[in-house]
Design a protein around this motif. Structure first.
Motif, PDB file in Angstrom:
ATOM      1  N   GLY A 145       0.814  -0.680   9.592  1.00 55.37           N
ATOM      2  CA  GLY A 145       1.949  -0.969   8.788  1.00 55.37           C
ATOM      3  C   GLY A 145       2.161   0.145   7.651  1.00 55.37           C
ATOM      4  N   ASN A 146       1.089   0.473   7.168  1.00 61.35           N
ATOM      5  CA  ASN A 146       1.243   1.518   5.964  1.00 61.35           C
ATOM      6  C   ASN A 146       2.076   2.854   6.325  1.00 61.35           C
ATOM      7  N   SER A 147       1.850   3.346   7.538  1.00 60.12           N
ATOM      8  CA  SER A 147       2.465   4.612   8.023  1.00 60.12           C
ATOM      9  C   SER A 147       3.920   4.183   8.567  1.00 60.12           C
ATOM     10  N   GLY A 148       4.268   3.138   8.817  1.00 61.93           N
ATOM     11  CA  GLY A 148       5.648   3.032   9.311  1.00 61.93           C
ATOM     12  C   GLY A 148       6.368   2.604   8.114  1.00 61.93           C
ATOM     13  N   PHE A 149       5.824   1.851   7.117  1.00 65.01           N
ATOM     14  CA  PHE A 149       6.612   1.627   5.809  1.00 65.01           C
ATOM     15  C   PHE A 149       6.517   2.850   4.987  1.00 65.01           C
ATOM     16  N   TYR A 150       5.645   3.693   4.995  1.00 66.72           N
ATOM     17  CA  TYR A 150       5.596   4.920   4.357  1.00 66.72           C
ATOM     18  C   TYR A 150       7.080   5.750   4.843  1.00 66.72           C
ATOM     19  N   LEU A 151       7.039   5.965   6.100  1.00 66.07           N
ATOM     20  CA  LEU A 151       8.047   6.627   6.511  1.00 66.07           C
ATOM     21  C   LEU A 151       9.479   6.274   6.105  1.00 66.07           C
ATOM     22  N   VAL A 152       9.364   4.705   6.400  1.00 65.90           N
ATOM     23  CA  VAL A 152      10.907   4.214   5.919  1.00 65.90           C
ATOM     24  C   VAL A 152      10.987   4.355   4.488  1.00 65.90           C
ATOM     25  N   LEU A 153      10.168   3.992   3.576  1.00 67.38           N
ATOM     26  CA  LEU A 153      10.181   3.992   2.192  1.00 67.38           C
ATOM     27  C   LEU A 153      10.357   5.267   1.411  1.00 67.38           C
ATOM     28  N   THR A 154       9.653   6.312   2.131  1.00 64.20           N
ATOM     29  CA  THR A 154       9.591   7.604   1.372  1.00 64.20           C
ATOM     30  C   THR A 154      11.074   8.102   0.741  1.00 64.20           C
ATOM     31  N   PRO A 155      12.056   8.061   1.667  1.00 69.21           N
ATOM     32  CA  PRO A 155      13.322   8.745   0.996  1.00 69.21           C
ATOM     33  C   PRO A 155      13.935   8.088   0.029  1.00 69.21           C
ATOM     34  N   THR A 165       0.672  -1.231  -0.061  1.00 67.92           N
ATOM     35  CA  THR A 165      -0.140  -0.020  -0.055  1.00 67.92           C
ATOM     36  C   THR A 165       0.826   1.320   0.127  1.00 67.92           C
ATOM     37  N   ALA A 166       1.924   1.258   0.915  1.00 65.81           N
ATOM     38  CA  ALA A 166       2.799   2.398   0.766  1.00 65.81           C
ATOM     39  C   ALA A 166       3.325   2.478  -0.543  1.00 65.81           C
ATOM     40  N   ILE A 167       3.788   1.568  -1.074  1.00 61.89           N
ATOM     41  CA  ILE A 167       4.589   1.670  -2.460  1.00 61.89           C
ATOM     42  C   ILE A 167       3.528   2.415  -3.571  1.00 61.89           C
ATOM     43  N   PHE A 168       2.332   1.870  -3.569  1.00 57.25           N
ATOM     44  CA  PHE A 168       1.356   2.296  -4.386  1.00 57.25           C
ATOM     45  C   PHE A 168       0.980   3.715  -4.230  1.00 57.25           C
ATOM     46  N   ILE A 169       1.025   4.072  -2.947  1.00 58.27           N
ATOM     47  CA  ILE A 169       0.672   5.482  -2.650  1.00 58.27           C
ATOM     48  C   ILE A 169       1.855   6.258  -3.039  1.00 58.27           C
ATOM     49  N   LEU A 170       3.381   5.964  -2.966  1.00 60.14           N
ATOM     50  CA  LEU A 170       4.402   6.544  -3.273  1.00 60.14           C
ATOM     51  C   LEU A 170       4.324   6.629  -4.892  1.00 60.14           C
ATOM     52  N   ILE A 171       4.077   5.524  -5.533  1.00 61.70           N
ATOM     53  CA  ILE A 171       4.338   5.605  -6.992  1.00 61.70           C
ATOM     54  C   ILE A 171       3.286   6.566  -7.589  1.00 61.70           C
ATOM     55  N   THR A 172       2.138   6.559  -7.105  1.00 63.55           N
ATOM     56  CA  THR A 172       1.000   7.447  -7.515  1.00 63.55           C
ATOM     57  C   THR A 172       1.444   8.838  -7.232  1.00 63.55           C
ATOM     58  N   GLN A 192       0.694  13.068   3.941  1.00 61.91           N
ATOM     59  CA  GLN A 192       0.985  11.604   3.045  1.00 61.91           C
ATOM     60  C   GLN A 192       0.920  10.281   4.006  1.00 61.91           C
ATOM     61  N   VAL A 193       1.708  10.624   5.148  1.00 65.23           N
ATOM     62  CA  VAL A 193       1.684   9.619   6.072  1.00 65.23           C
ATOM     63  C   VAL A 193       0.084   9.383   6.678  1.00 65.23           C
ATOM     64  N   GLY A 194      -0.368  10.588   7.088  1.00 68.33           N
ATOM     65  CA  GLY A 194      -1.854  10.377   7.562  1.00 68.33           C
ATOM     66  C   GLY A 194      -2.704   9.595   6.627  1.00 68.33           C
ATOM     67  N   TYR A 195      -2.653   9.880   5.396  1.00 67.84           N
ATOM     68  CA  TYR A 195      -3.471   9.417   4.366  1.00 67.84           C
ATOM     69  C   TYR A 195      -3.033   7.754   4.252  1.00 67.84           C
ATOM     70  N   SER A 196      -1.673   7.396   4.260  1.00 73.13           N
ATOM     71  CA  SER A 196      -1.386   6.062   4.263  1.00 73.13           C
ATOM     72  C   SER A 196      -1.923   5.191   5.614  1.00 73.13           C
ATOM     73  N   PHE A 197      -2.222   6.096   6.578  1.00 65.25           N
ATOM     74  CA  PHE A 197      -2.743   5.326   7.872  1.00 65.25           C
ATOM     75  C   PHE A 197      -4.313   5.205   7.683  1.00 65.25           C
ATOM     76  N   LEU A 198      -4.895   6.214   6.924  1.00 58.48           N
ATOM     77  CA  LEU A 198      -6.154   6.054   6.666  1.00 58.48           C
ATOM     78  C   LEU A 198      -6.436   5.113   5.567  1.00 58.48           C
ATOM     79  N   ALA A 199      -5.610   4.700   4.685  1.00 58.20           N
ATOM     80  CA  ALA A 199      -5.930   3.998   3.513  1.00 58.20           C
ATOM     81  C   ALA A 199      -6.091   2.373   4.037  1.00 58.20           C
ATOM     82  N   GLY A 200      -5.631   2.134   5.117  1.00 60.69           N
ATOM     83  CA  GLY A 200      -5.600   0.890   5.817  1.00 60.69           C
ATOM     84  C   GLY A 200      -7.188   0.514   5.932  1.00 60.69           C
ATOM     85  N   PHE A 201      -7.732   1.656   6.437  1.00 56.73           N
ATOM     86  CA  PHE A 201      -9.334   1.354   6.933  1.00 56.73           C
ATOM     87  C   PHE A 201     -10.103   1.675   5.538  1.00 56.73           C
TER      88      PHE A 201
END
Length: 179
Positions: free
Chosen positions: A153-163, A42-49, A108-117
């Motif tokens: 998980g989305n939030s954590g991965f988003y923070l780690v993978l974003t850079p 999910t985090a990667i999908f959000i990042l690529i988009t 973006q991290v907030g949205y990635s959290f919301l995306a799980g729901f």
């Protein structure tokens, strides 16, 4: 005589690039399969988009879900998974129209959290229709703890993978502009 060349949406180089991002999704999902609903897709999908657009996010989504489900189990739920991720991707595309979203990691991290729901809600709607379940709310609320794990998980991965992905995607955008 001039050749009639149609311009493709994706260049050969970009197809290879999207294949590598898809591979990252597949490996990430398979690597974390033992932890319920915690995986980097999910985090990667959000990042690529966010950085490359809706069409690229949808391509990676569809390929990643189909490939991972070959390993984890293909079934009617695959339709719900692709649909759930596609809705998340489309919403990112809408949010990207506001530069404040595109330039603020916190949003973006907030949205990635919301995306799980959001994902859990979409799957609950689809599953209750497909399986003929009579009580949507009981089914949805029964899975809310898994949606929470997905959100965290989305939030954590988003923070780690974003850079890492931001740097890679920005290089891809520059290459595309040079062509």
């Amino acid at each position: 005589m001039q050749e009639n060349k149609k311009k493709s949406i994706f260049t050969t180089q970009e197809i290879a690039y999207l294949a590598l991002v898809t591979a990252a999704c597949v490996v990430g999902r398979l690597l974390f399969q033992f932890i319920p609903n915690i995986q980097p897709m999910t985090a990667i999908f959000i990042l690529i988009t966010t950085y490359l657009g809706i069409s690229r996010g949808l391509v990676v989504n569809i390929l990643s879900v189909l490939i991972t489900n070959i390993y984890l189990g293909m079934g009617i739920w695959t339709i719900g998974q692709i649909t759930g991720f596609s809705i998340i991707i489309l919403l990112v595309g809408v949010l990207n129209k506001w530069s404040v979203f595109h330039h603020h990691l916190f949003l973006q991290v907030g949205y990635s959290f919301l995306a799980g729901f959001i994902y859990g809600l979409v799957l609950a709607v689809i599953d209750t229709k497909i399986y003929g379940l009579s009580n949507f709310w009981a089914y949805y609320l029964g899975g809310i703890s898994f949606d929470f794990l997905h959100a965290v998980g989305n939030s954590g991965f988003y923070l780690v993978l974003t850079p890492v992905f931001k740097r890679l995607f920005e290089k891809q955008v520059k290459r595309k502009q040079e062509l």
